[in-house]
Write a protein that holds these residues in place. Structure first.
Motif, short mmCIF file in Angstrom:
data_model
loop_
_atom_site.label_atom_id
_atom_site.label_comp_id
_atom_site.label_asym_id
_atom_site.label_seq_id
_atom_site.Cartn_x
_atom_site.Cartn_y
_atom_site.Cartn_z
N ALA A 2 6.34 46.76 26.68
CA ALA A 2 5.15 46.87 25.83
C ALA A 2 4.80 45.52 25.24
O ALA A 2 5.64 44.63 25.18
CB ALA A 2 5.43 47.87 24.71
N SER A 3 3.57 45.41 24.81
CA SER A 3 3.18 44.21 24.05
C SER A 3 3.73 44.32 22.63
O SER A 3 4.20 45.38 22.22
CB SER A 3 1.65 44.11 24.01
OG SER A 3 1.13 45.25 23.36
N LEU A 27 0.11 37.92 19.05
CA LEU A 27 0.17 38.94 20.11
C LEU A 27 1.07 38.41 21.22
O LEU A 27 0.84 37.31 21.74
CB LEU A 27 -1.24 39.21 20.66
CG LEU A 27 -1.29 40.07 21.93
CD1 LEU A 27 -0.81 41.49 21.67
CD2 LEU A 27 -2.70 40.11 22.51
N VAL A 28 2.08 39.16 21.56
CA VAL A 28 2.93 38.85 22.71
C VAL A 28 2.61 39.88 23.78
O VAL A 28 2.72 41.09 23.54
CB VAL A 28 4.44 38.90 22.33
CG1 VAL A 28 5.30 38.56 23.53
CG2 VAL A 28 4.72 37.95 21.17
N GLU A 29 2.19 39.39 24.94
CA GLU A 29 1.73 40.31 25.99
C GLU A 29 2.92 41.05 26.61
O GLU A 29 4.05 40.56 26.59
CB GLU A 29 1.03 39.52 27.12
CG GLU A 29 -0.13 38.67 26.67
CD GLU A 29 -1.42 39.46 26.50
OE1 GLU A 29 -1.42 40.70 26.73
OE2 GLU A 29 -2.43 38.85 26.11
N ASP A 30 2.60 42.19 27.20
CA ASP A 30 3.57 42.98 27.93
C ASP A 30 4.26 42.10 28.98
O ASP A 30 3.57 41.50 29.82
CB ASP A 30 2.79 44.11 28.61
CG ASP A 30 3.69 45.17 29.17
OD1 ASP A 30 4.90 45.10 28.94
OD2 ASP A 30 3.17 46.06 29.85
N GLY A 31 5.57 41.98 28.93
CA GLY A 31 6.31 41.20 29.93
C GLY A 31 6.37 39.71 29.66
O GLY A 31 7.03 38.98 30.40
N GLN A 155 11.92 48.39 24.92
CA GLN A 155 10.54 47.94 25.16
C GLN A 155 10.45 46.43 24.94
O GLN A 155 9.61 45.77 25.53
CB GLN A 155 9.58 48.63 24.18
CG GLN A 155 9.56 50.13 24.29
CD GLN A 155 8.64 50.60 25.40
OE1 GLN A 155 8.12 49.80 26.16
NE2 GLN A 155 8.48 51.90 25.51
N VAL A 156 11.29 45.93 24.02
CA VAL A 156 11.21 44.53 23.61
C VAL A 156 12.63 44.01 23.39
O VAL A 156 13.50 44.73 22.89
CB VAL A 156 10.43 44.39 22.29
CG1 VAL A 156 10.33 42.92 21.88
CG2 VAL A 156 9.05 45.01 22.39
N GLY A 186 12.70 41.52 33.06
CA GLY A 186 11.26 41.81 33.04
C GLY A 186 10.70 42.37 31.75
O GLY A 186 9.58 42.84 31.71
N VAL A 187 11.49 42.33 30.69
CA VAL A 187 11.06 42.97 29.45
C VAL A 187 10.39 41.93 28.52
O VAL A 187 10.74 40.75 28.57
CB VAL A 187 12.27 43.67 28.78
CG1 VAL A 187 13.31 42.70 28.29
CG2 VAL A 187 11.84 44.59 27.66
N THR A 188 9.44 42.35 27.74
CA THR A 188 8.79 41.50 26.73
C THR A 188 9.87 40.91 25.83
O THR A 188 10.70 41.64 25.29
CB THR A 188 7.83 42.37 25.87
OG1 THR A 188 7.01 43.13 26.75
CG2 THR A 188 6.99 41.52 24.95
N THR A 189 9.87 39.59 25.68
CA THR A 189 10.99 38.95 24.98
C THR A 189 10.52 37.91 23.98
O THR A 189 9.61 37.12 24.27
CB THR A 189 11.93 38.25 26.01
OG1 THR A 189 12.40 39.22 26.94
CG2 THR A 189 13.12 37.58 25.34
#
Ligand SMILES: Nc1ncnc2c1ncn2[C@@H]1O[C@H](COP(=O)(O)OP(=O)(O)OP(=O)(O)O)[C@@H](O)[C@H]1O
Length: 216
Positions: A2-3, A27-31, A155-156, A186-189
């Motif tokens: 998720a973002s 805002l941190v984008e998805d991925g 998710q993050v 591949g996760v939002t980090t």
């Protein structure tokens, strides 16, 4: 996945003269992998802790995807944190360290084993699953800590100064390895670091913080 959205998120520690983070919009984008870069005391850990639910948000909001998590309990946010010291259980094997969080939430043994094996494969830990943390190098311990975070399929992911505990050799290897590992996960980090070279090597985008404010 998720973002992440910080919408005017403020942290004012009780008794402090000024907020540590006056009002963050980010805002941190998805991925996406974003580095929070700044000197000691610039608010990096506070931002991660607000996102993970370990620190109260005094004003504003934090969202994971479309979900406002500002007042959601940490364990229900699906945000995993890897702390600076890795916090591994010294008496548990690598497999049990990685699987522990799943055991706590009642995931059955079969599924636990397959998820631990999957995370171990992703992070190059397959041959180390029976070892105790004391028999690992610093870099390997770090990968176990990452495994423990990703096995829950968060998710993050938040990494707080991920390389600061490593000796120079292990740090150089981790700088080479970590971007590939994060890409595979591949996760939002969000990664907090004081080191510009580390930020540039690990992240898709670098956000500079000073006194809790994003620098232009
Ligand atoms: N529990 C707390 N109570 C009061 N003030 C705090 C607390 N935690 C952090 N602070 C203050 O908030 C500001 C930001 O601290 P924070 O730990 O977020 O910075 P940081 O950039 O992560 O620093 P470091 O690189 O040293 O980890 C600092 O001025 C710090 O003194």
């Amino acid at each position: 996945m998720a973002s992440v959205t910080f919408d005017g998120a403020q942290r004012w520690y009780p008794g402090a003269e000024a907020p540590a983070v006056p009002g963050l919009d980010l805002l941190v984008e998805d991925g996406e992998v974003v580095a929070l870069l700044g000197p000691a005391g610039s608010g990096k850990s506070t931002v991660l802790r607000m996102l993970a639910g370990l620190e109260e948000v005094s004003r504003g909001a934090v969202l994971v995807g479309d979900r406002d998590v500002t007042t959601v309990a940490a364990r229900e946010r699906e945000v995993a944190v890897v702390f600076q010291n890795y916090a591994l259980h010294p008496h548990l094997s690598v497999a049990d360290n990685v699987g522990y969080a799943l055991e706590l939430v009642g995931v059955p043994e079969d599924e636990r084993r397959s998820r631990v094996e999957e995370a171990a494969g992703l992070l190059g830990l397959t041959d180390l699953l029976d070892r105790l943390p004391e028999a690992l190098s610093g870099g390997q311990r770090q990968r176990v800590a990452l495994g423990r975070a990703v096995v829950r399929r968060p998710q993050v992911l938040c990494l707080d100064e991920p390389l600061s505990n490593l000796d120079p050799g292990a740090r150089a290897r981790a700088l080479d390895d970590l971007p590939g590992l994060l890409a595979r996960v591949g996760v939002t980090t969000l990664v907090a670091t004081r080191d510009p070279a580390e930020a540039a090597a690990l992240a898709h985008r670098v956000v500079e913080l000073r006194d809790g404010r994003v620098q232009p």
